[in-house]
Design a protein around this motif. Structure first.
Motif, PDB file in Angstrom:
ATOM      1  N   ASP A 239       0.846  -1.201   0.000  1.00  0.00           N
ATOM      2  CA  ASP A 239       0.000   0.000   0.000  1.00  0.00           C
ATOM      3  C   ASP A 239       0.877   1.245   0.000  1.00  0.00           C
ATOM      4  OD1 ASP A 239      -2.422   1.333  -0.099  1.00  0.00           O
ATOM      5  OD2 ASP A 239      -2.653   1.405   2.087  1.00  0.00           O
ATOM      6  N   HIS A 241       0.426   5.650   0.638  1.00  0.00           N
ATOM      7  CA  HIS A 241      -0.391   6.850   0.878  1.00  0.00           C
ATOM      8  C   HIS A 241       0.491   8.087   0.753  1.00  0.00           C
ATOM      9  CE1 HIS A 241      -4.417   5.407   2.296  1.00  0.00           C
ATOM     10  NE2 HIS A 241      -3.725   4.268   2.351  1.00  0.00           N
ATOM     11  N   HIS A 273      -2.754  -1.275   6.481  1.00  0.00           N
ATOM     12  CA  HIS A 273      -3.469  -1.625   5.241  1.00  0.00           C
ATOM     13  C   HIS A 273      -2.725  -2.751   4.515  1.00  0.00           C
ATOM     14  CE1 HIS A 273      -5.696   2.523   5.003  1.00  0.00           C
ATOM     15  NE2 HIS A 273      -5.872   1.872   6.141  1.00  0.00           N
TER      16      HIS A 273
HETATM   17 MG    MG Z   1      -4.536   2.187   2.012  1.00  0.00          MG
END
Ligand code: MG
Length: 388
Positions: A239, A241, A273
């Motif tokens: 993941d 961000h 995540h």
């Molecule tokens: Mg995420």
């Protein structure tokens, strides 16, 4: 591989009373698959049988149909016939529906799912050579003959004793003849006893690993079979961000002091995540976008530790449990070393695992790439899950 036609009768008309179930023990799930399905699959995949006849109690027919729908089970079964009031009746019913030109028949207990191709082959070899073949194992305990009142009257030579199992194989015509000579009201605990009555000696077959071919009878048998080593399943998660102003930086549930934070619908905990995706991936249950959609207002600003707990529950509901987790956070700044211990504890507590089963690591990228330039943070995780 053979010019003789060989068939198999699987007897599963018993009850589960000794195993402590209120249903037929062959329907019991063993690490995610029923005992009966495992047994039928092993027989069918051996490739030896022209017909496989399944003998079931009338009262279990519905349960069997449901099992087939659920597990896609048993396309190899050519007939299903109702069982009788005794094991001997049930076997007779199974033998009667076999094609009359059958040469060899093996009779097998539905509660012995660990039958192997080698065992089946050894029995068939003996039937071809000697007219019968019955899987057996040496006896390890010393056995006493009793007087029926709690006193031993003799001690047979242990080296000559054998415990017999199934499959038990015979020439089809012979076992039909033996059963028709066998009284309707007589009972026998195995087919070899019926055969012996008519044809004297039965050949005892030594097969490789026959000690693994256990009959699941008592709760202890089932518990042992379920605790057999289970291979873990592995999943990966990844993941990214973006780092922006006016957001908190939350990593593995820790509020890390920094001038920027991660942007996202939830608390944007990139590390958790990745962990959740790894767990879901290991169970082939999709990903967190599927489980917790961005479009759902309930997840706005939510702590990803709550989502991790939900993920744990979803795994459990599907029969899985997390075993271990390892996550790497790729982040140029801030330094994460002071927070690693708390991060591991957060994951361990939520997944109900020992901290020693949780790895959290942080690395920089030597100022290369978006992480190195401080534009965002990425995380990669692997996780294993096991079937409960
Ligand atoms: Mg995420």
């Amino acid at each position: 591989m053979t010019d003789e036609s060989i068939s198999c009768v699987v007897v599963a008309a018993g009850r589960g009373t000794r195993a402590g179930f209120d249903y037929n023990k062959v329907f019991h799930m063993l690490n995610g698959r029923s005992v009966l399905n495992r047994c039928l699959d092993a027989l069918s995949q051996s490739g030896f049988f022209r017909e496989i006849v399944l003998v079931l109690s009338e009262s279990d027919m519905d349960a069997y149909r449901k099992l087939c729908m659920k597990e896609g089970a048993c396309p190899s079964v050519s007939h299903i016939v109702p069982g009788g009031s005794t094991r001997s009746h049930s076997v007779r019913n199974g033998l009667n529906v076999l094609r009359k030109d059958t040469d060899i028949v093996l009779i097998h207990d539905g509660a012995r799912p660990f039958i192997s191709r080698e065992m089946i082959a050894a029995v068939i070899e003996d039937v071809k050579k000697y007219g019968s073949g019955v899987i057996c194992t040496p006896v390890t305990d010393t056995v006493k003959m009793t007087d029926g009142n709690g006193f031993a009257v003799s001690t047979p030579d242990r080296s000559l004793l054998r415990a017999v199992q199934t499959p038990q194989g015979f020439r089809y015509a012979d076992i039909m003849e033996a059963y028709s000579a066998f009284g309707e009201t007589e009972t026998a605990t195995d087919d070899a006893a019926v055969y012996e009555r008519r044809f004297s000696k039965v050949k005892l077959t030594d097969a490789p690993n026959a000690e693994k071919n256990i009959k699941l009878t008592t709760p202890v048998d089932f518990a042992r079979a379920e605790n057999a080593p289970v291979l873990p399943r592995i999943g990966t998660g990844y993941d990214v961000h973006r780092l922006v102003e006016d957001r908190k930086l939350i990593l593995c549930g820790v509020d890390v002091p920094y001038e920027k934070g991660l942007l996202g619908h939830s608390d944007a905990d990139v590390a958790l995540h990745a962990v959740m995706d790894a767990l879901l991936g290991a169970a082939a249950m999709g990903d967190i976008g599927h489980l917790f959609p961005d479009s759902d207002e309930r997840y706005k600003g939510i702590s990803s530790l709550i989502l991790l707990d939900e993920t744990r529950k979803a795994l459990e509901a599907n029969g899985f449990t997390a075993y271990n987790v390892d996550v790497t956070i790729v982040c140029q700044r801030p330094k994460l070393a002071p927070y690693i211990a708390e991060m591991r504890e957060n994951i361990a507590r939520t997944l109900r695992l020992p901290v020693s089963f949780i790895g959290v690591k942080a690395t920089t990228t030597e100022r290369l790439g978006f992480e190195g330039e401080g534009l965002g943070i990425s995380a990669q995780a692997v996780a294993t899950v096991i079937r409960k």
